[in-house]
Every structure is written in structure tokens, then in C-alpha cells.
Motif scaffolding. Structure first.
Motif, short mmCIF file in Angstrom:
data_model
loop_
_atom_site.label_atom_id
_atom_site.label_comp_id
_atom_site.label_asym_id
_atom_site.label_seq_id
_atom_site.Cartn_x
_atom_site.Cartn_y
_atom_site.Cartn_z
N TYR A 79 0.84 -1.21 0.00
CA TYR A 79 0.00 0.00 0.00
C TYR A 79 0.87 1.26 0.00
N TYR A 80 1.93 1.20 0.77
CA TYR A 80 2.90 2.31 0.82
C TYR A 80 3.43 2.60 -0.57
N ARG A 81 3.79 1.54 -1.26
CA ARG A 81 4.31 1.70 -2.62
C ARG A 81 3.24 2.28 -3.54
N ALA A 82 2.03 1.76 -3.47
CA ALA A 82 0.96 2.23 -4.35
C ALA A 82 0.64 3.70 -4.09
N SER A 83 0.60 4.09 -2.81
CA SER A 83 0.25 5.47 -2.51
C SER A 83 1.38 6.40 -2.92
N TYR A 84 2.61 5.92 -2.78
CA TYR A 84 3.74 6.75 -3.22
C TYR A 84 3.76 6.85 -4.73
N CYS B 40 11.84 6.41 5.71
CA CYS B 40 11.16 5.57 4.72
C CYS B 40 10.71 4.28 5.38
N LEU B 41 9.45 3.95 5.18
CA LEU B 41 8.88 2.78 5.84
C LEU B 41 9.60 1.50 5.44
N ALA B 42 10.00 1.43 4.17
CA ALA B 42 10.68 0.23 3.70
C ALA B 42 12.07 0.10 4.34
N VAL B 43 12.75 1.22 4.49
CA VAL B 43 14.06 1.17 5.14
C VAL B 43 13.91 0.76 6.60
N ASN B 44 12.92 1.34 7.26
CA ASN B 44 12.69 0.98 8.65
C ASN B 44 12.30 -0.50 8.79
N ALA B 45 11.49 -0.96 7.88
CA ALA B 45 11.10 -2.38 7.92
C ALA B 45 12.33 -3.26 7.75
N ILE C 50 8.77 -9.92 3.94
CA ILE C 50 8.88 -8.49 4.22
C ILE C 50 10.11 -7.91 3.52
N GLU C 51 11.21 -8.63 3.60
CA GLU C 51 12.40 -8.19 2.87
C GLU C 51 12.09 -7.96 1.40
N ASP C 52 11.39 -8.91 0.79
CA ASP C 52 11.07 -8.79 -0.63
C ASP C 52 10.21 -7.57 -0.91
N ALA C 53 9.24 -7.32 -0.04
CA ALA C 53 8.38 -6.14 -0.23
C ALA C 53 9.21 -4.86 -0.20
N CYS C 54 10.21 -4.84 0.67
CA CYS C 54 11.06 -3.65 0.76
C CYS C 54 11.92 -3.49 -0.47
N THR C 55 12.55 -4.57 -0.90
CA THR C 55 13.40 -4.47 -2.08
C THR C 55 12.56 -4.13 -3.32
N ASP C 56 11.35 -4.66 -3.40
CA ASP C 56 10.46 -4.29 -4.50
C ASP C 56 10.21 -2.79 -4.50
N PHE C 57 9.96 -2.25 -3.34
CA PHE C 57 9.70 -0.82 -3.24
C PHE C 57 10.90 -0.01 -3.73
N LYS C 58 12.06 -0.37 -3.26
CA LYS C 58 13.25 0.38 -3.64
C LYS C 58 13.56 0.19 -5.12
N ARG C 59 13.34 -1.00 -5.64
CA ARG C 59 13.58 -1.23 -7.06
C ARG C 59 12.68 -0.33 -7.90
#
Lengths: 194, 194
Positions: free
Chosen positions: A67-72, A110-115, A126-135
Motif C-alpha cells: 500500500y505504501y508503494r501504491a500510494s507513493y 522511509c517505511l521500507a528502510v525501517n522495515a 517483508i524483505e522482498d516487499a522492501c526491495t520491491d519498493f526500492k527497485r
DNA sequence: GACAAAGTAAACAGATCGGTTTACATTTTT
DNA sequence: AAAAATGTAAACCGATCTGTTTACTTTGTC
């Protein structure tokens, strides 16, 4: 039609209500520090409903990161004007936006960095969701640097990404008060690739 | 002479043993995820001893962050050669060191940044320990940029700081595999201030 | 009106959390 | 040898954690 449609008519499905509430609380308090009880009370739903939509807290966290990614993503759509503006201006608009974004007193990184900080090496999904966001973040930059210098688009995009991540991390410490103009620094960098 | 001296003779005082063990566990698992029971078992001491030296877990976290800073300080002393090397080389040595530092598979991000992510807006003493750490990091850079361009020392130091923080944050996602040479990027930046 | 879906409220489970306390053993100093 | 300090081991505290279950209520559909 069905109940979900009615819920949407009221503005939110239960599922999005849970995700948005958890999103807000995770940003404020972090992931471990935010218990499911707090989420459920704040959303005004029962625990059973929460565990109907998300089998574990980890699943909810992954959904929140998506959701974080979508809203961003949709926010980015308002910052970038892909057709009627040079790529250079779009890139600088990202930096200007980031400045106000990170400068918010409520900004906690950044929520992904914090996660990653909390779950790195512990929860693969969760790791994958974060790397997806950063990618995705890098890809946005690459799409713009491609228009500036196709041969070195990835290189420039990555350098700009470093700047943005650095701004974000430092904002936590300096309270968003940057002693140098980061947009100008980005501009200098971009102009060496024109 | 006294028991502390004997403990030091054995290599570690109880207090430093606790701090070093907590340091390792906090790096691995994060702060909330690391319970005092885990620390105490891993250090091989009783809970009572732990709470004799540190009245709360928060106090221990602050002590760990101070230890983190001190150990990073002495590590820096081995990276920087203040007398017999130009400041430019010392700065680049910091970036080279950071590359291997952040590239470690066990690297889970800067402990102070992670602590901010977990305790920002919640624990004032921990926040202060984090900002102290970052302030010191900037001061190290400023001490070197001062030798390069006294008029714009702070500006250059801050820009280099952004690069370093960006590298650190990204390392979590890219597993320390940088598609561009960050030391070269730092060098380009420095050379525009000579 | 009957029925199924989806919801709430709340008790419950077992584990773990940070932190205290009690009882006992080992040192160290006197 | 006596006394004081320092330690361990472990029971204990109340609170909270993620997650399950039970009982009841609301809601929409046929």
C-alpha cells in the motif's frame, strides 16, 4: 450489489481500512512497537475480522508495504509531468517534493528502510516487499534519466537515488533542516550528464 | 586490586560484556526484537546483574549506542592518517572503508538510524544518542574538508555525508553491490571544491 | 420470514515482554 | 575466620504479545 460494494460506497472496505490504519500506526510507532490490538482498536474493528483478512501480522505488514508503494506511486504521478516537461525538471521536482516530504515533523524515515532495519534477515516476505519498493523507486529515476543520457541512464539514476536515500536518512537526525540545497546538488549532478 | 581489575584482567568487565553482547544482538535482530532475556542468556549472566548496571532496557540501549560510537571512532582512527596523508586521500579512504563495511552480508544498517526508526518520537534519551552519533560523523568529515576548502568546508562535508548515508541505506537493499563507484563519485564532488 | 455471510465483543491460549525479588553460592576484604 | 560485596539461578509479577475460539448481533439476499 454485495456488501463490499456498500462498504466501498461508505468510502472504505474493511480490508483497506485495516491497511490504512496499520500504515499510519507503523509509520508513527514502528512495526514491533505497534501491536495488533492497537491496530484493531484504532480501526474500530474486531480482532477476528483482522485475522480474517490477514492470517498473520507479517502478512499485514507486507500488505502495508504494498500500500505504501501504491500510494507513493500515485503521489509521484502528481509530482511528475511526463509529457509536457523536460526530464531534468521532473527529476528536480522529485527532489523538491522530497524536501517537503522528509521535512515533515511526523516523518520517521522511509517505511521500507525501517522495515528492513527491523526484519532484515528474519522475514523473507517483508524483505522482498522492501526491495520491491526500492527497485521501483530506482526505475522511476531511470525512466527520467533515460531521456537525459540513454548511455549512462542507470549510472545517473543510481547516483540520484543515493542522494535521495541520504536525504531521507539524514532528515531523521537533522529534523529536515538541510544546510545545503539538495535540489541544487542534484541539478549539478544531472548537468554533468547532459 | 578490586574485582573490576580482576575482571579486566580476564578481558572484560561485566558491564562491557553486557554492552558488547547487546550490541551484537541489537545489530542482528533490532532493538524491540531483542529481549533482555536473550541478552542475558547470550552474555551468560543473570538478569539481576544486568539490571544492576542498567536500570532499564532503554538505558542499556543508550549505552550500546555510545559504545557503537566509541568503537566506530577507534575504527576511524585506523582508516584516517591525519598527518602523513592529504585530506582528500583520507576522505576517499573513508568511502573505500564504507564500501567493505556496508557490503558485509551481516550489515543491517547503521545502528543509530535503525534506533531512530524504532524510537523516534518515543524515547528522548535514545534519540539524543543517535543525533550525537550522527553529529560526530559530520564533524569527522568537517575536520577533513576544512583542510581542502576552509570557506566551504561545512557544505562539502554535508554533501559527502549525504553520500555516505545514502550508501548505507541502499546497502540493505542492494546487498552492498553498488552499480557505480561511490568513491569515484565522492572524488568528483571533492575535486569541485579544491 | 429463513438463511447465510460478515461483523462485534470478549474470553482464552501460551509465550514473551520488562522488571523485581528471594534464596543461595562465591569471592574479596578486613 | 567473619563480614561484605558480588554474583547466579529461578520464581514471580503484571502486562502485553500474536493468534484462536465462542457466543451473539447485524446485515443483505433469496
Amino acid at each position: 450489489m454485495d456488501s463490499e460494494a456498500d462498504a466501498n460506497k461508505a468510502g472504505l472496505s474493511k480490508q483497506t481500512l485495516i491497511v490504512e490504519t496499520a500504515f499510519r500506526l507503523f509509520k508513527q510507532n514502528g512495526f514491533y512497537a505497534t501491536g495488533v490490538d492497537m491496530i484493531m482498536q484504532e480501526a474500530g474493528i474486531s480482532k477476528r475480522t483482522l485475522y480474517k483478512y490477514f492470517r498473520t501480522k507479517g502478512e499485514l505488514i507486507v500488505a502495508v508495504l504494498a500500500y505504501y508503494r501504491a500510494s507513493y506511486q500515485s503521489h509521484m504521478a502528481t509530482v511528475i509531468d511526463p509529457n509536457n516537461r523536460p526530464a531534468r525538471d521532473n527529476l528536480l521536482a522529485i527532489f523538491d517534493d522530497a524536501k517537503t516530504w522528509f521535512g515533515d515533523a511526523q516523518f520517521h524515515g522511509c517505511l521500507a528502510v525501517n522495515a528492513m532495519g527491523e526484519f532484515s534477515g528474519k522475514d523473507h516476505a517483508i524483505e522482498d516487499a522492501c526491495t520491491d519498493f526500492k527497485r521501483w523507486e530506482i526505475e522511476v529515476l531511470q525512466g527520467l534519466t533515460q531521456q537525459i543520457n540513454p548511455n549512462k541512464a542507470d549510472e545517473l539514476a543510481y547516483k540520484l537515488f543515493v542522494l535521495l536515500e541520504g536525504m531521507s536518512a539524514i532528515a531523521l537526525v537533522t529534523k529536515g533542516d538541510y544546510p545545503v540545497d539538495m535540489t541544487a546538488m542534484a541539478a549539478e549532478l544531472i548537468d554533468r550528464y547532459c
